[in-house]
Scaffold this active site. Structure first.
Site, PDB file in Angstrom:
ATOM      1  N   ASP A 283      -2.719  -0.639  -4.365  1.00  0.00           N
ATOM      2  CA  ASP A 283      -1.438  -0.514  -3.673  1.00  0.00           C
ATOM      3  C   ASP A 283      -1.592  -0.706  -2.171  1.00  0.00           C
ATOM      4  OD1 ASP A 283       1.303  -0.169  -3.551  1.00  0.00           O
ATOM      5  OD2 ASP A 283       1.173   2.015  -3.332  1.00  0.00           O
TER       6      ASP A 283
ATOM      7  N   LYS B 208       2.806   2.572  -8.619  1.00  0.00           N
ATOM      8  CA  LYS B 208       3.778   3.389  -7.898  1.00  0.00           C
ATOM      9  C   LYS B 208       4.612   4.202  -8.882  1.00  0.00           C
ATOM     10  CE  LYS B 208       4.336   0.153  -4.031  1.00  0.00           C
ATOM     11  NZ  LYS B 208       3.993   1.037  -2.926  1.00  0.00           N
TER      12      LYS B 208
ATOM     13  N   ASP C 284       9.377  -5.673  -0.411  1.00  0.00           N
ATOM     14  CA  ASP C 284       8.037  -5.768   0.162  1.00  0.00           C
ATOM     15  C   ASP C 284       7.728  -7.170   0.665  1.00  0.00           C
ATOM     16  OD1 ASP C 284       5.831  -4.313   0.941  1.00  0.00           O
ATOM     17  OD2 ASP C 284       4.707  -4.669  -0.898  1.00  0.00           O
TER      18      ASP C 284
ATOM     19  N   ARG D 104      -2.494  -5.699   3.240  1.00  0.00           N
ATOM     20  CA  ARG D 104      -3.536  -5.999   4.233  1.00  0.00           C
ATOM     21  C   ARG D 104      -4.530  -7.036   3.710  1.00  0.00           C
ATOM     22  NH1 ARG D 104      -4.888   0.232   4.349  1.00  0.00           N
ATOM     23  NH2 ARG D 104      -2.630   0.089   4.151  1.00  0.00           N
TER      24      ARG D 104
ATOM     25  N   LYS E 210       3.816 -11.000   5.567  1.00  0.00           N
ATOM     26  CA  LYS E 210       3.471 -10.530   4.221  1.00  0.00           C
ATOM     27  C   LYS E 210       4.682 -10.713   3.318  1.00  0.00           C
ATOM     28  CE  LYS E 210       3.067  -6.138   1.750  1.00  0.00           C
ATOM     29  NZ  LYS E 210       3.119  -4.673   1.888  1.00  0.00           N
TER      30      LYS E 210
ATOM     31  N   ASP F  47       6.216  -5.426  -5.773  1.00  0.00           N
ATOM     32  CA  ASP F  47       5.000  -4.624  -5.648  1.00  0.00           C
ATOM     33  C   ASP F  47       5.033  -3.453  -6.619  1.00  0.00           C
ATOM     34  OD1 ASP F  47       2.649  -3.469  -4.865  1.00  0.00           O
ATOM     35  OD2 ASP F  47       3.463  -2.600  -3.024  1.00  0.00           O
TER      36      ASP F  47
ATOM     37  N   GLU G 186      -2.335  -3.599  -0.912  1.00  0.00           N
ATOM     38  CA  GLU G 186      -2.510  -5.028  -1.143  1.00  0.00           C
ATOM     39  C   GLU G 186      -2.086  -5.899   0.025  1.00  0.00           C
ATOM     40  OE1 GLU G 186       1.595  -4.769  -1.090  1.00  0.00           O
ATOM     41  OE2 GLU G 186       0.231  -3.408  -2.126  1.00  0.00           O
TER      42      GLU G 186
END
Length: 500
Positions: A350, A280, A291, A354, A268, A273, A352
């Site tokens: 959030d 967030k 991230d 997956r 990933k 993010d 995202e």
């Protein structure tokens, strides 16, 4: 781009007296060093080693250092504690080496000799490579955008010396392999630290193309139009709100033509993010450049495998996107159709990671025929609540794969703890409007919910493991977050053990 921090170079010391500004001596405190070794060392440093030992200057704590000015040709000596032989391990050796490296950097040392006798136990040399790793890893500093302090050296060269004829020459190849591995970890760490205005999906793909200059690595990048044709609704949705758009990066390493087994690693890489419309909080938002650590770790693994010449077939897939807010961004309540054909109700933008991983996992199974499939992701804050920073979360549909990864983690001290993927948890991702939803909408079994979602996109016949590295991908050093490169050494150890 230059390497950040300080590089450590290990070379043969040849014959004659050790050279350099300081003699670095790793020593076991229990049992006390043999007098034969102490006598040999004292020839070069005017008796300073025996004096430091006599006054108990070196403590039992691993990494404790004691130093003296000698008045001899080697003007300084640095003793580094390896502690008690009964507790000696690769992780403790790396810790001691890191302590020595930090001392050398703080003192502005540029040349030294390293006495390696104590790194051998029972006539073997299992720890020389670990010592080299520890020094190189400690040399990492992300200082590419800072002016030099003028004191910390860019390079420290160490002559490898021993009191036993031929010993230094025997351990030098292992030390150089340790340097190669640690440099790959630092490469992944450097990429993790790059800010989002420098490293985005487009420039990450360019970095992958640079890596593919190695003759055994091939790179393919799939851009937005190709992702649309493949039906990657998850990856496209997550990256829809940002420019540059998302991409899927594929790196293939062919280390042996006659090996049919193919390991596919999926990383990933959310280059920044915001959380999207499920935004967030402002506090700590600057750290969300990390991230992308799953993807940068995959790049580090490919680099290490190629540089070490591992005998394996390896493919790295990196799902790269920026999760931003704009009039094009996806929203809570949207229903996405994934590459697999499944539909997903978006509960949280959030959650995202997956979504991008799910499409990459589907692509891997449909196009690459993996014999083993492993994904790495900074997926959930929940894994840190469950395990802290002592271990990454491991979820798998295959007991043998989980056991092999666990053993590799034990050997490298990049430890894993297995969490269940029982069907009981599937209730948490059931949707009333789509096949599944991307979040439970509550904190229950937070890390496991992420794994359960990914499991929906993996065929039961494919051995698969999910590594949630969210808590261990960075650590605090007193000045802020530092990327660890967690997973590079772990997966290289796993690949090495499979290729034996």
């Amino acid at each position: 781009m230059p390497s950040p921090g300080t590089d450590f170079i290990f070379q043969s010391g040849g014959k004659g007296a050790p050279r350099g500004e300081v003699l670095v001596v790793p020593l076991l405190v229990q049992p006390q060093p043999p007098m034969q070794m102490v006598t040999a060392l004292d020839r070069y440093c005017g008796g300073a080693v025996a004096e430091l030992i006599a006054v108990h200057a070196l403590h039992d704590e691993v990494g404790h250092v004691a130093h003296a000015t000698t008045g001899a040709a080697l003007r300084r000596v640095l003793l580094v504690s390896l502690g008690d032989v009964a507790n000696l391990s690769a992780a403790e050796v790396r810790r001691a080496a890191a302590s020595a490296a930090r001392w050398l950097m703080a003192e502005g040392i540029r040349t030294a000799s390293l006495w390696v006798d104590a790194l051998s136990t029972a006539g073997s040399e299992p720890y020389a490579g670990e010592w080299a790793q520890g020094m190189v890893l400690a040399g990492f500093r992300f200082n590419l955008y800072q002016e030099s302090d003028g004191k910390t050296p860019d390079t420290i060269t160490l002559e490898v010396r021993s009191g036993e004829a031929g010993h230094a020459a025997r351990v030098l190849p292992e030390m150089k392999a340790g340097v190669t591995l640690a440099q790959a970890v630092n490469y992944a760490r450097r990429l993790a630290h790059e800010p989002a205005n420098v490293l985005n999906p487009e420039t990450l793909a360019a970095e992958a193309r640079k890596l593919a200059k190695h003759p055994r690595i091939r790179c393919t990048v799939f851009h937005r139009d190709q992702l649309k044709r493949m039906g990657m609704g998850g990856l496209l949705a997550v990256g829809a709100g940002a420019q540059p758009p998302p991409c899927l990066i594929q790196l293939e390493y062919r280390g042996a033509a006659n090996i049919r087994a193919r390991t596919v690693l999926v990383g990933k890489a959310i280059t920044f993010d915001t959380g999207g419309y499920s935004i967030k909080p402002a506090q700590g938002l600057e750290g969300l450049k990390f991230d992308k650590c799953g993807g940068t770790t995959v790049l580090g693994i490919l680099k290490a495998a190629a540089d070490l010449g591992l005998k394996c077939q390896l493919v790295g897939l990196i799902a790269a996107a920026e999760n931003a807010i704009s009039d094009r961004a996806y929203r809570p309540g949207d229903i996405l159709r994934m590459m697999s054909g499944k539909t997903v109700e978006v509960i949280s933008t959030d959650a995202e990671g997956r979504l991008v991983l799910a499409d990459a996992l589907t692509y891997a199974q449909e196009k690459l025929r993996p014999t083993v499939l492993i994904d790495l992701a900074t997926l959930t804050g929940g894994v840190g609540i469950a395990l802290g920073k002592a271990a990454a979360g491991l979820m798998s549909n295959d007991d043998e794969l989980a056991a092999d990864l666990g053993e590799a983690g034990r050997r490298t001290h990049e430890r894993l703890w297995r969490l269940p993927l029982w069907n009981d948890y599937r209730e948490l991702i059931k949707s009333s409007e789509a096949d599944i939803k991307n979040s439970a909408g509550k904190r229950d079994a937070h890390a496991i919910v992420g794994g359960m979602f990914l499991k929906e996109f993996v065929r039961p016949s494919v051995p698969w493991a999910h590594l949630d590295i969210a808590a261990v991908s960075t650590e605090e050093n007193g000045r802020g977050k530092v990327a660890t490169g967690f997973g590079v050494r772990l997966l290289i150890e796993y690949l090495r053990r499979r290729s034996v």
